[in-house]
Design a protein around this motif. Sequence first.
Motif, PDB file in Angstrom:
ATOM      1  N   GLU A 149      -4.284   6.786  -0.818  1.00 31.22           N
ATOM      2  CA  GLU A 149      -3.633   5.473  -0.679  1.00 31.22           C
ATOM      3  C   GLU A 149      -4.109   4.488  -1.747  1.00 31.22           C
ATOM      4  OE1 GLU A 149      -4.219   4.230   3.342  1.00 31.22           O
ATOM      5  OE2 GLU A 149      -3.381   6.100   4.183  1.00 31.22           O
ATOM      6  N   HIS A 199      -4.893  10.877  -6.139  1.00 24.19           N
ATOM      7  CA  HIS A 199      -6.001  10.930  -5.185  1.00 24.19           C
ATOM      8  C   HIS A 199      -7.296  10.539  -5.893  1.00 24.19           C
ATOM      9  CE1 HIS A 199      -8.249  12.930  -1.796  1.00 24.19           C
ATOM     10  NE2 HIS A 199      -9.126  13.199  -2.753  1.00 24.19           N
ATOM     11  N   HIS A 237     -11.802  10.100  -4.859  1.00 26.12           N
ATOM     12  CA  HIS A 237     -12.854  10.203  -3.854  1.00 26.12           C
ATOM     13  C   HIS A 237     -14.174   9.749  -4.483  1.00 26.12           C
ATOM     14  CE1 HIS A 237     -11.848  14.453  -5.316  1.00 26.12           C
ATOM     15  NE2 HIS A 237     -12.838  14.034  -6.097  1.00 26.12           N
ATOM     16  N   HIS A 292      -7.653   1.502  -5.612  1.00 29.32           N
ATOM     17  CA  HIS A 292      -7.863   2.560  -4.631  1.00 29.32           C
ATOM     18  C   HIS A 292      -8.336   1.969  -3.310  1.00 29.32           C
ATOM     19  CE1 HIS A 292      -9.832   6.349  -3.012  1.00 29.32           C
ATOM     20  NE2 HIS A 292      -8.577   6.720  -3.271  1.00 29.32           N
ATOM     21  N   ALA A 293      -7.545   2.187  -2.238  1.00 29.82           N
ATOM     22  CA  ALA A 293      -7.782   1.488  -0.973  1.00 29.82           C
ATOM     23  C   ALA A 293      -9.113   1.871  -0.324  1.00 29.82           C
ATOM     24  CB  ALA A 293      -6.632   1.773  -0.009  1.00 29.82           C
ATOM     25  N   GLN A 294      -9.546   3.128  -0.437  1.00 30.31           N
ATOM     26  CA  GLN A 294     -10.749   3.574   0.265  1.00 30.31           C
ATOM     27  C   GLN A 294     -12.042   3.228  -0.451  1.00 30.31           C
ATOM     28  OE1 GLN A 294     -10.969   5.101   3.420  1.00 30.31           O
ATOM     29  NE2 GLN A 294      -8.875   4.291   3.422  1.00 30.31           N
ATOM     30  N   THR A 295     -12.055   3.311  -1.772  1.00 31.32           N
ATOM     31  CA  THR A 295     -13.300   3.092  -2.502  1.00 31.32           C
ATOM     32  C   THR A 295     -13.353   1.733  -3.205  1.00 31.32           C
ATOM     33  OG1 THR A 295     -12.431   4.151  -4.503  1.00 31.32           O
ATOM     34  CG2 THR A 295     -13.566   5.560  -2.890  1.00 31.32           C
ATOM     35  N   ARG A 339       0.872  -1.180   0.000  1.00 27.41           N
ATOM     36  CA  ARG A 339       0.000   0.000   0.000  1.00 27.41           C
ATOM     37  C   ARG A 339       0.904   1.224   0.000  1.00 27.41           C
ATOM     38  NH1 ARG A 339      -2.690   2.517   4.511  1.00 27.41           N
ATOM     39  NH2 ARG A 339      -1.767   0.853   5.765  1.00 27.41           N
ATOM     40  N   ASP A 347      -4.109  12.451   3.212  1.00 25.05           N
ATOM     41  CA  ASP A 347      -5.493  12.005   3.220  1.00 25.05           C
ATOM     42  C   ASP A 347      -5.489  10.508   2.933  1.00 25.05           C
ATOM     43  OD1 ASP A 347      -8.211  11.434   2.450  1.00 25.05           O
ATOM     44  OD2 ASP A 347      -8.506  13.573   2.084  1.00 25.05           O
ATOM     45  N   THR A 348      -6.366   9.764   3.563  1.00 24.70           N
ATOM     46  CA  THR A 348      -6.434   8.321   3.283  1.00 24.70           C
ATOM     47  C   THR A 348      -6.890   8.054   1.853  1.00 24.70           C
ATOM     48  OG1 THR A 348      -8.677   8.292   4.217  1.00 24.70           O
ATOM     49  CG2 THR A 348      -6.863   7.686   5.681  1.00 24.70           C
ATOM     50  N   ASN A 349      -7.519   9.039   1.221  1.00 27.69           N
ATOM     51  CA  ASN A 349      -7.926   8.877  -0.178  1.00 27.69           C
ATOM     52  C   ASN A 349      -6.742   8.944  -1.147  1.00 27.69           C
ATOM     53  OD1 ASN A 349     -10.720   8.421  -0.018  1.00 27.69           O
ATOM     54  ND2 ASN A 349     -11.135  10.606   0.244  1.00 27.69           N
TER      55      ASN A 349
END
Length: 726
Positions: free
Chosen positions: A370, A344, A346, A400-403, A330, A366-368
């Motif tokens: 990652e 990035h 989102h 994309h780790a968050q989405t 990551r 921002d975690t977005n």
Amino acid sequence: MISIHFDVWQNDDYNDDNDNRSSNSLQSNNDFLEMDTLKRRHLTTAINQQFPKAGYEQVPFDPIDFDENGKLYKPIRSPKNKVVLAIWKQHNDIIIPAFFTLLSFWTRYYLISYSKFVVWDEFGSHYLKREFYFDVHPPLGKMLVGFAGFLAGYNGSFEFGSGEAYPADVNYTFMRMFFASFGAWMVPLAYFTSLELDLSQHAVILTTLMVLLDWWLWLILTGVSIGCVTSVKWVGLFVTALVGLYTIEDLWDKFGELSMPKKIYLKHWIARIICLIILPILLYMLSFALHFAILHNSGPGDAQMSSLFQASLRGNNFYENPIKVAYGSRFTLKNMGYGGGLLHSHVQTYPSGSKQQQVTCYHHRDTNNEWIIKKPRELHVENDTEIEFVKHNDVVRLFHAQTGRNLHSHQVAAPVTKSLYEVSCYGNEKIGDKNDHWVVEVIDDLFEKTNNLHSLTTRIRFRHQVLGCYLRAANSILPQWGFKQIEVTCDKKNNPSDSHTHWNVEHHWNDKLPSGGSSHYRTLFLHDFWHLNVAMYTSNNALVPDPDKEDILASHPLQWPILQVGIRICGWDDNAVKYYLLGNPAVWWSGTASLVIFVLLFAWYLIRRRRQYRDFTQAQWFHFLYVGKLCFIGWVLHYLPFYIMGRVTYLHHYFPALYFTILMCAFVLDHFTSTCNSIIKHIVFGFSYFMVISVFLYFKDIAFGFDYPSSELKGRKWLSTWNLAD
């Protein structure tokens, strides 16, 4: 001081009834002025030797005074009392500027602690906490803010939020006085500048009042000045351009002096290159060297700098990065173009085009930011034990780790740069296509030759497997729907030298791999210096007016010369201490009018000279051109560039240009009264002094602060565009 007394010199009472002897003497004076400095110096010495007993009482008219360098000095008429006369004659060049300097400090310090709340751009925490921060301006100005806080005993704990009350332990009065002092010194500067421009004493005082209410040495001081002003704000480049234009003209004139030896002419070039080019650049670079040395802790501005620079900051955990990137790692991806941000995404989607999930570059943590690097879907196998490193020419997916979506591109035009392809996030772990596949191209590594992908030190590009385009972020700003973040595109051109297609791994997490250690990462000053300056430039250009949002503080350059707008500096509650940024109308309007008058005068005299009329001697014409060009070109250089700037502009951007209009106003008024007798000249300039002082006193409350309802100031709302009174 050397004094020469002619029968007639700028005699205020001179008229056509004077005898021929006076006329001949006047012509002699004009001839004398047209001599070069060396000849004048010899002549003055000879006359004083021949007439050692000559005194002021023997001469009915004003004397011509020359200093030891042969420079013309024109004192004002002195009182008749002999004691006062002697003191005045000996010390007036000190008394007058000293008086105005004291008055200047009084006006700047008066009621300076009236408001106990943060007013406008009052801050200074980062340098005291030594936290790295980013600003669109060079660092010297903010460094001085931090220095003022240090002298005041401020520990950096207060955040200087707009409108917040100052705590008891913050000596904000001292900090305000520290910076007000810089403005106060502008008054004696204006006085001595006017003297150097050879204006009359009346004009010198008017200039000073309007601002209030050995040649190596001077070259060095000029170089230091332009180096310092450019280290505070880039607007200093405009005055640097003014100095440069004058230098070019001066060297061109000297080139025509055939009597000057070539070695001497070459020395003039060398002196100007050293003092006006090399010295300012070194001072500018020194301000950044101090900036980097002081701000050695990690802070809010880290992301604007290169990953390697960030790794050198204390409190940064990049040293924990595993060196080699493996599948399943990551990480965050930093664009290596100057001013580049972090890749990035989102949950928001593009309003047009594919309407898929947005991909941008962002300058904040921002975690977005990652991503997880994986193999193509058909080759991906979950494996908790084996480690496989990413290598040059590997085909990968960026997940994309968050989405939970994949980095994707297709033949859809990018939202801003229409000639390039859009980059989006699409699908998930199960849904997707070959448009999710990217080829890793290792360009080089800073420390070793390798095909592996290393964190921080390896430059890489991502080539789309299907389209052959390259992942790119070139500082194009998305509209408000994209949160003003940087547009990410896929570039169809294969340009290996385009740094905006270069990326490096910044943060890197992988529990299966050991950390690299801080000794593996180091950076160079010149690289950091250049990187930060380009980041400042791109961020400055990004400060564009938002069409979807009204900025009541912003204004257009067209409004500035006529003072069509003002700025409310702080909260506008009835009981709050309020300030309104509005120049003295008598100063602004007369300065603008003088610019127009000078242009008309210049055209009139030029036409008359073409028709063989001679309104001036050659020396007087050169002086008219010299002062007029200096003031007018200085105003043009500091004003017109704002018309072509894309960034948002404010009234205070006109202040440097205003200074040149003040000098022009005094010069034009001096020119029109040069042939008047002393009484008329006193009346004209006396009225000018009265207007400047009275208008200042009339508007003084908005400058010093007022705590009563603004509705009581309706009488001072001279223009309907001033939002002074509700």
